[in-house]
Design a protein around this motif. Structure first.
Motif, PDB file in Angstrom:
ATOM      1  N   SER A 155     -15.479  24.582 -14.643  1.00 22.24           N
ATOM      2  CA  SER A 155     -15.501  23.120 -14.580  1.00 22.24           C
ATOM      3  C   SER A 155     -14.107  22.511 -14.520  1.00 22.24           C
ATOM      4  O   SER A 155     -13.949  21.345 -14.147  1.00 22.24           O
ATOM      5  N   HIS A 156     -13.076  23.291 -14.914  1.00 22.64           N
ATOM      6  CA  HIS A 156     -11.705  22.765 -14.867  1.00 22.64           C
ATOM      7  C   HIS A 156     -10.729  23.803 -14.304  1.00 22.64           C
ATOM      8  O   HIS A 156      -9.541  23.782 -14.620  1.00 22.64           O
ATOM      9  N   MET A 157     -11.233  24.695 -13.450  1.00 23.64           N
ATOM     10  CA  MET A 157     -10.380  25.740 -12.873  1.00 23.64           C
ATOM     11  C   MET A 157      -9.243  25.159 -12.040  1.00 23.64           C
ATOM     12  O   MET A 157      -8.148  25.730 -11.963  1.00 23.64           O
ATOM     13  N   ALA A 158      -9.455  24.008 -11.425  1.00 25.52           N
ATOM     14  CA  ALA A 158      -8.424  23.413 -10.573  1.00 25.52           C
ATOM     15  C   ALA A 158      -7.243  22.892 -11.368  1.00 25.52           C
ATOM     16  O   ALA A 158      -6.157  22.689 -10.821  1.00 25.52           O
ATOM     17  N   LEU A 159      -7.436  22.670 -12.675  1.00 22.42           N
ATOM     18  CA  LEU A 159      -6.343  22.192 -13.527  1.00 22.42           C
ATOM     19  C   LEU A 159      -5.503  23.374 -13.976  1.00 22.42           C
ATOM     20  O   LEU A 159      -6.039  24.412 -14.371  1.00 22.42           O
ATOM     21  N   LYS A 160      -4.187  23.228 -13.936  1.00 23.38           N
ATOM     22  CA  LYS A 160      -3.298  24.345 -14.239  1.00 23.38           C
ATOM     23  C   LYS A 160      -3.204  24.646 -15.734  1.00 23.38           C
ATOM     24  O   LYS A 160      -2.755  25.715 -16.126  1.00 23.38           O
ATOM     25  N   SER A 161      -3.588  23.696 -16.574  1.00 22.70           N
ATOM     26  CA  SER A 161      -3.547  23.915 -18.020  1.00 22.70           C
ATOM     27  C   SER A 161      -4.931  23.696 -18.601  1.00 22.70           C
ATOM     28  O   SER A 161      -5.863  23.296 -17.895  1.00 22.70           O
ATOM     29  N   GLY A 162      -5.090  23.978 -19.891  1.00 19.75           N
ATOM     30  CA  GLY A 162      -6.367  23.736 -20.538  1.00 19.75           C
ATOM     31  C   GLY A 162      -7.234  24.959 -20.732  1.00 19.75           C
ATOM     32  O   GLY A 162      -8.418  24.833 -21.037  1.00 19.75           O
ATOM     33  N   ASP A 163      -6.653  26.171 -20.560  1.00 19.85           N
ATOM     34  CA  ASP A 163      -7.457  27.370 -20.779  1.00 19.85           C
ATOM     35  C   ASP A 163      -7.904  27.494 -22.229  1.00 19.85           C
ATOM     36  O   ASP A 163      -8.888  28.169 -22.528  1.00 19.85           O
ATOM     37  N   ASP A 164      -7.183  26.835 -23.131  1.00 19.82           N
ATOM     38  CA  ASP A 164      -7.571  26.873 -24.540  1.00 19.82           C
ATOM     39  C   ASP A 164      -8.275  25.581 -24.961  1.00 19.82           C
ATOM     40  O   ASP A 164      -9.442  25.588 -25.319  1.00 19.82           O
ATOM     41  N   ASP A 165      -7.584  24.428 -24.873  1.00 25.93           N
ATOM     42  CA  ASP A 165      -8.163  23.204 -25.413  1.00 25.93           C
ATOM     43  C   ASP A 165      -9.356  22.687 -24.608  1.00 25.93           C
ATOM     44  O   ASP A 165     -10.366  22.270 -25.172  1.00 25.93           O
ATOM     45  N   LEU A 166      -9.284  22.709 -23.279  1.00 20.96           N
ATOM     46  CA  LEU A 166     -10.400  22.200 -22.483  1.00 20.96           C
ATOM     47  C   LEU A 166     -11.642  23.079 -22.617  1.00 20.96           C
ATOM     48  O   LEU A 166     -12.769  22.574 -22.626  1.00 20.96           O
ATOM     49  N   PHE A 167     -11.434  24.381 -22.733  1.00 17.74           N
ATOM     50  CA  PHE A 167     -12.587  25.264 -22.900  1.00 17.74           C
ATOM     51  C   PHE A 167     -13.284  24.996 -24.229  1.00 17.74           C
ATOM     52  O   PHE A 167     -14.511  24.863 -24.292  1.00 17.74           O
ATOM     53  N   ILE A 168     -12.502  24.879 -25.313  1.00 19.06           N
ATOM     54  CA  ILE A 168     -13.085  24.587 -26.620  1.00 19.06           C
ATOM     55  C   ILE A 168     -13.727  23.205 -26.620  1.00 19.06           C
ATOM     56  O   ILE A 168     -14.807  23.004 -27.192  1.00 19.06           O
ATOM     57  N   ASN A 169     -13.079  22.244 -25.963  1.00 13.46           N
ATOM     58  CA  ASN A 169     -13.634  20.896 -25.890  1.00 13.46           C
ATOM     59  C   ASN A 169     -14.996  20.894 -25.215  1.00 13.46           C
ATOM     60  O   ASN A 169     -15.879  20.112 -25.560  1.00 13.46           O
ATOM     61  N   GLU A 170     -15.152  21.796 -24.254  1.00 17.47           N
ATOM     62  CA  GLU A 170     -16.397  21.854 -23.488  1.00 17.47           C
ATOM     63  C   GLU A 170     -17.504  22.586 -24.238  1.00 17.47           C
ATOM     64  O   GLU A 170     -18.658  22.133 -24.238  1.00 17.47           O
ATOM     65  N   VAL A 171     -17.182  23.707 -24.890  1.00 17.19           N
ATOM     66  CA  VAL A 171     -18.241  24.560 -25.443  1.00 17.19           C
ATOM     67  C   VAL A 171     -18.370  24.494 -26.961  1.00 17.19           C
ATOM     68  O   VAL A 171     -19.389  24.912 -27.515  1.00 17.19           O
ATOM     69  N   GLY A 172     -17.341  23.968 -27.653  1.00 15.07           N
ATOM     70  CA  GLY A 172     -17.398  23.908 -29.109  1.00 15.07           C
ATOM     71  C   GLY A 172     -18.377  22.843 -29.593  1.00 15.07           C
ATOM     72  O   GLY A 172     -18.489  21.776 -29.000  1.00 15.07           O
ATOM     73  N   ASP A 173     -19.084  23.146 -30.693  1.00 14.87           N
ATOM     74  CA  ASP A 173     -19.970  22.143 -31.285  1.00 14.87           C
ATOM     75  C   ASP A 173     -20.019  22.331 -32.799  1.00 14.87           C
ATOM     76  O   ASP A 173     -19.299  23.162 -33.356  1.00 14.87           O
ATOM     77  N   SER A 174     -20.877  21.568 -33.439  1.00 11.00           N
ATOM     78  CA  SER A 174     -20.908  21.547 -34.907  1.00 11.00           C
ATOM     79  C   SER A 174     -21.439  22.841 -35.509  1.00 11.00           C
ATOM     80  O   SER A 174     -21.233  23.095 -36.701  1.00 11.00           O
ATOM     81  N   THR A 175     -22.101  23.669 -34.705  1.00  9.00           N
ATOM     82  CA  THR A 175     -22.713  24.880 -35.256  1.00  9.00           C
ATOM     83  C   THR A 175     -21.997  26.172 -34.880  1.00  9.00           C
ATOM     84  O   THR A 175     -22.135  27.176 -35.587  1.00  9.00           O
ATOM     85  N   ASN A 176     -21.229  26.171 -33.781  1.00 12.08           N
ATOM     86  CA  ASN A 176     -20.697  27.456 -33.294  1.00 12.08           C
ATOM     87  C   ASN A 176     -19.212  27.665 -33.561  1.00 12.08           C
ATOM     88  O   ASN A 176     -18.647  28.670 -33.140  1.00 12.08           O
ATOM     89  N   THR A 177     -18.559  26.736 -34.254  1.00 11.92           N
ATOM     90  CA  THR A 177     -17.101  26.808 -34.411  1.00 11.92           C
ATOM     91  C   THR A 177     -16.702  26.963 -35.871  1.00 11.92           C
ATOM     92  O   THR A 177     -17.191  26.238 -36.744  1.00 11.92           O
ATOM     93  N   GLU A 178     -15.789  27.904 -36.128  1.00 11.06           N
ATOM     94  CA  GLU A 178     -15.253  28.151 -37.468  1.00 11.06           C
ATOM     95  C   GLU A 178     -13.735  28.077 -37.403  1.00 11.06           C
ATOM     96  O   GLU A 178     -13.143  28.238 -36.336  1.00 11.06           O
ATOM     97  N   ILE A 179     -13.102  27.821 -38.536  1.00 12.27           N
ATOM     98  CA  ILE A 179     -11.639  27.766 -38.593  1.00 12.27           C
ATOM     99  C   ILE A 179     -11.121  28.871 -39.499  1.00 12.27           C
ATOM    100  O   ILE A 179     -11.794  29.297 -40.437  1.00 12.27           O
ATOM    101  N   CYS A 180      -9.907  29.337 -39.213  1.00 15.18           N
ATOM    102  CA  CYS A 180      -9.268  30.392 -40.015  1.00 15.18           C
ATOM    103  C   CYS A 180      -7.814  30.010 -40.242  1.00 15.18           C
ATOM    104  O   CYS A 180      -7.059  29.881 -39.275  1.00 15.18           O
TER     105      CYS A 180
END
Length: 370
Positions: free
Chosen positions: A220-245
């Motif tokens: 969905s954002h392959m054309a953008l040169k950045s965002g392999d980390d933040d845009l991916f998490i922004n797209e797929v992260g939600d209240s149930t699947n994300t944990e912090i360390c």
């Protein structure tokens, strides 16, 4: 109604917004304690995408290979390097049987796109649980993989870690870089804890390969040169699947930029992706930044004109007390407590620098990840 009174009322509103933001959104992580979880030693694939990183690989790869972890491979992605990166990778591969090399040749359709290289590396990995870091990073301990993997569960498919920067004495830029890193971590950890994950840092994060492919990777954002980390998490992260360390053993440490020019270019690339975040995240982040900026502008203006000075100073002290409480707890948690004293000055410097970055990005966008 006088102009001074309008400024004063606006200042009260701005301080209120800042106080609500810190107390409602950020304070929960500031006082949050780390939870000790059973170390699972599930099979892991460590993914490192490197472009012209021969020196950093020589220095940092041993600290990853020496992890006290029973089952992991290291996938080294050579993203069209022109130095000796591939040679260094092969030297390590000859000595370690858990290294896999993915040599990505220049592709005109995806030139300079780290996401294309990462996708090939993810496809080549043999394990479902993926841990990401950069060639210029080293784990803070040999328990890094054990700490990160302990946060995975049947529900938690994403783990957000902390990527710190090494400390340099007598360097304003170094203090500014570390301050900005802590503020960013305070935000993305807090949001994730509240069920609103919006980003992670590629220096230290993990997720399941199944999650990556079920969501079509970076398509969905392959054309953008950045965002392999933040845009991916922004797209797929939600209240149930994300944990912090955020245990100290789970940190990674990177060497920061040593010139303001390089650091600002790095920040410009990061900021350029923010406009693609989900609307709710953009609203919250923009509101926080604008209220920060207006706090300084209105506060300084009201002090200079001397309007209702006692109340203005009281509001300034109140806001700084709340901010320093949140920042102080977080800085101690993230092992950088010596920045607390400099926080107000560093915040003013950072806010004005960010404004210049936003303006610069309106004129032109940085194009490549290296």
């Amino acid at each position: 109604m006088s102009f001074s009174l309008v400024l004063f009322i606006t200042f009260i509103v701005i301080v209120s917004i800042q106080a609500i933001y810190y107390l409602a959104f950020l304070f929960s992580f500031s006082i949050n304690r780390t939870e000790t979880k059973l170390k699972k030693h599930i099979p892991l694939s460590v993914i490192i995408c490197a472009k012209n990183e021969a020196k950093n690989l020589k220095k940092n790869l041993p600290t990853i290979l020496e992890q006290e972890y029973s089952n992991f491979e290291v996938v080294l992605i050579n993203d069209g390097s022109t130095d000796k990166t591939l040679k260094v990778m092969k030297e390590f591969e000859a000595l370690h049987n858990n290294i896999k090399i993915v040599d990505v040749k220049t592709n005109e359709a995806f030139w300079g796109n780290k996401k294309y290289a990462l996708t090939l590396g993810i496809k080549a990995s043999k394990n479902d649980f993926l841990v990401f870091t950069d060639a210029d990073c080293k784990p803070n301990s040999n328990k890094w993989l054990a700490e990160i993997s302990s946060k995975f569960s049947n529900q938690k498919a994403i783990v957000l870690g902390y990527g710190a920067y090494s400390k340099k004495k007598f360097s304003l830029l170094n203090k500014l870089v570390r301050f900005e890193t802590i503020i960013t971590a305070l935000q993305y950890f807090s949001y994730a804890k509240l069920g609103l994950p919006y980003m992670g840092v590629g220096r230290n994060m993990a997720y399941r390969k199944e999650l990556f492919f079920n969501n079509n990777g970076f398509n969905s954002h392959m054309a953008l040169k950045s965002g392999d980390d933040d845009l991916f998490i922004n797209e797929v992260g939600d209240s149930t699947n994300t944990e912090i360390c955020f245990t100290k053993e789970s940190f990674t440490i990177s060497e920061p930029k040593t010139s303001f020019k390089d650091w600002i270019l790095q920040k410009r690339r990061h900021v350029s992706t923010a406009k693609f975040y989900k609307t709710k995240h953009k609203i919250l982040l923009v509101l926080f930044y604008i209220s920060q900026l207006l706090f300084w502008i209105l506060g300084i203006t009201l002090v200079i004109i001397g309007y209702n000075i006692q109340w203005v100073l009281a509001l300034i002290v109140l806001r700084f007390a709340i901010q320093l409480l949140c920042f102080g707890f977080t800085a101690k948690k993230l092992d950088d407590a010596n920045l607390i004293t400099f926080a107000p000055f560093l915040e003013l410097f950072l806010v004005t620098t960010q404004l210049s970055i936003f303006i610069a990005n309106l004129i032109s966008i940085p194009k490549h990840w290296k």
